[in-house]
Design a protein around this motif. Structure first.
Motif, PDB file in Angstrom:
ATOM      1  N   GLU A 249      44.197  29.113  53.170  1.00  0.00           N
ATOM      2  CA  GLU A 249      44.002  29.514  54.567  1.00  0.00           C
ATOM      3  C   GLU A 249      45.338  29.668  55.283  1.00  0.00           C
ATOM      4  O   GLU A 249      45.557  30.641  56.013  1.00  0.00           O
ATOM      5  CB  GLU A 249      43.174  28.466  55.315  1.00  0.00           C
ATOM      6  CG  GLU A 249      41.687  28.632  55.211  1.00  0.00           C
ATOM      7  CD  GLU A 249      40.959  27.665  56.131  1.00  0.00           C
ATOM      8  OE1 GLU A 249      39.731  27.704  56.126  1.00  0.00           O
ATOM      9  OE2 GLU A 249      41.611  26.880  56.852  1.00  0.00           O
ATOM     10  N   GLU A 252      47.147  32.714  54.102  1.00  0.00           N
ATOM     11  CA  GLU A 252      46.478  33.920  54.619  1.00  0.00           C
ATOM     12  C   GLU A 252      46.745  34.096  56.107  1.00  0.00           C
ATOM     13  O   GLU A 252      46.975  35.216  56.579  1.00  0.00           O
ATOM     14  CB  GLU A 252      44.973  33.814  54.356  1.00  0.00           C
ATOM     15  CG  GLU A 252      44.102  34.807  55.124  1.00  0.00           C
ATOM     16  CD  GLU A 252      44.321  36.263  54.756  1.00  0.00           C
ATOM     17  OE1 GLU A 252      43.752  37.132  55.439  1.00  0.00           O
ATOM     18  OE2 GLU A 252      45.075  36.546  53.787  1.00  0.00           O
ATOM     19  N   GLY A 253      46.734  32.999  56.848  1.00  0.00           N
ATOM     20  CA  GLY A 253      46.970  33.096  58.289  1.00  0.00           C
ATOM     21  C   GLY A 253      48.365  33.597  58.606  1.00  0.00           C
ATOM     22  O   GLY A 253      48.543  34.478  59.471  1.00  0.00           O
ATOM     23  N   SER A 256      48.668  37.303  57.498  1.00  0.00           N
ATOM     24  CA  SER A 256      47.972  38.221  58.405  1.00  0.00           C
ATOM     25  C   SER A 256      48.768  38.430  59.687  1.00  0.00           C
ATOM     26  O   SER A 256      48.763  39.528  60.259  1.00  0.00           O
ATOM     27  CB  SER A 256      46.572  37.686  58.732  1.00  0.00           C
ATOM     28  OG  SER A 256      46.639  36.506  59.522  1.00  0.00           O
ATOM     29  N   LYS A 262      43.890  40.982  61.142  1.00  0.00           N
ATOM     30  CA  LYS A 262      43.073  39.775  61.260  1.00  0.00           C
ATOM     31  C   LYS A 262      43.047  39.033  59.938  1.00  0.00           C
ATOM     32  O   LYS A 262      42.996  39.642  58.872  1.00  0.00           O
ATOM     33  CB  LYS A 262      41.642  40.138  61.669  1.00  0.00           C
ATOM     34  CG  LYS A 262      41.500  40.621  63.103  1.00  0.00           C
ATOM     35  CD  LYS A 262      40.034  40.876  63.427  1.00  0.00           C
ATOM     36  CE  LYS A 262      39.873  41.308  64.882  1.00  0.00           C
ATOM     37  NZ  LYS A 262      38.449  41.538  65.217  1.00  0.00           N
ATOM     38  N   PRO A 263      43.051  37.701  59.978  1.00  0.00           N
ATOM     39  CA  PRO A 263      42.894  36.939  58.741  1.00  0.00           C
ATOM     40  C   PRO A 263      41.486  37.103  58.187  1.00  0.00           C
ATOM     41  O   PRO A 263      40.562  37.537  58.890  1.00  0.00           O
ATOM     42  CB  PRO A 263      43.157  35.492  59.165  1.00  0.00           C
ATOM     43  CG  PRO A 263      42.864  35.463  60.617  1.00  0.00           C
ATOM     44  CD  PRO A 263      43.227  36.823  61.149  1.00  0.00           C
ATOM     45  N   SER A 264      41.318  36.759  56.936  1.00  0.00           N
ATOM     46  CA  SER A 264      40.059  37.031  56.234  1.00  0.00           C
ATOM     47  C   SER A 264      38.865  36.320  56.859  1.00  0.00           C
ATOM     48  O   SER A 264      37.731  36.802  56.750  1.00  0.00           O
ATOM     49  CB  SER A 264      40.193  36.634  54.762  1.00  0.00           C
ATOM     50  OG  SER A 264      40.506  35.249  54.659  1.00  0.00           O
TER      51      SER A 264
END
Length: 269
Positions: A249, A252-253, A256, A262-264
């Protein structure tokens, strides 16, 4: 997510990662019977570590939230057959349920219609958000019945502060949704059923912009702040931060943000 156990006392609905739990004893004003408490604890334990469940809503069937503990279960004490150990065990079981609601890794929203009385009010105080219909009623009736609000006291205090909670609990206070808002028990007062739904949807939309794992760690840190000393808190928060930063997370954050997308986990508006 994991399959949820069948229940006669709860209505369970999952929609886009959001679990709604409806107390289903309207004929008893959704009083918290042993069976309903056991069912609720079972569901919460089942989903606690499931990050596909982004949030949980607690609500009552029949336009009433919860009238507190089921007093029929107390009748054994009237017959003089209830022992000290049995009474303590009953109280500990209730305390474990309130603690479980309060510490759920997911965001918990309580939607209060009709009334939230005694243990029902306590459950609401354990939630992260409390939305109440304008005509909802709240009361702390335990001391009027000769018993104490033992296991809900920490959560009422958590919401209102100790002196306000003491005044309410020591006088069997009754109050409206607007008064509950002023006391800090209710976060949002809605004028109608449609208003309740709108407020709940706005909370869900905000929560879905946040990473579920990060939210879980954030709740852990917030809860720990009440009992750890300064050095312990610094260490605990550092571990939580590192856990998030090094997680999928966290990567990814940050990615992004760099890539301006936008993150997933974020839902489209």
């Amino acid at each position: 997510m994991a399959s949820l156990p069948p229940s006669e006392t709860l209505i369970l609905e999952i929609d886009d990662g959001w679990l709604q739990i409806r107390f289903n004893r309207p004929e008893a004003r959704n009083a918290l019977s042993d069976e309903m408490a056991s069912d609720l604890m079972g569901v919460l334990q089942r989903v606690a570590e499931d990050r596909s469940v982004r949030g949980i809503t607690l609500r009552g069937e029949g336009n009433i939230f919860c009238a507190g503990g089921d007093l029929k279960g107390f009748q054994k004490s009237l017959a003089g057959t209830f022992t000290q150990d049995e009474a303590e065990a009953m109280s500990r079981s209730a305390g474990a349920l309130f603690a479980r609601i309060n510490s759920m890794p997911q965001v918990v929203v309580a939607i209060v219609e009709g009334a939230a009385i005694a243990g029902g009010l306590g459950m609401a105080c354990c939630a992260d958000f409390v939305i109440a219909k304008e005509d909802a009623k709240f009361s702390l009736t335990e001391t009027m019945l000769g018993i104490s609000p033992a296991q809900i006291a920490p959560y009422v205090i958590q919401r209102t502060g100790q002196m306000t909670a003491r005044r309410m609990m020591l006088t069997g206070a009754k109050f409206t949704a607007k008064e509950a808002h002023a006391l800090g028990i209710v976060d949002i007062v809605a004028p109608s059923t449609e208003g309740l739904a709108k407020a709940a949807d706005e909370i869900k939309a905000s929560v879905r912009r946040c990473a579920p794992g990060a939210n879980a760690v954030t709740k852990e840190i917030a809860l720990a702040s009440g009992h750890l000393n300064r050095d312990e808190m610094i260490a605990f928060a550092a571990k939580g931060f590192a856990k998030c930063m090094l997680s999928d997370e966290g990567r990814e954050g940050i990615l992004s943000f760099v890539e301006k997308r936008k993150p997933s986990w974020a839902k489209s508006d």
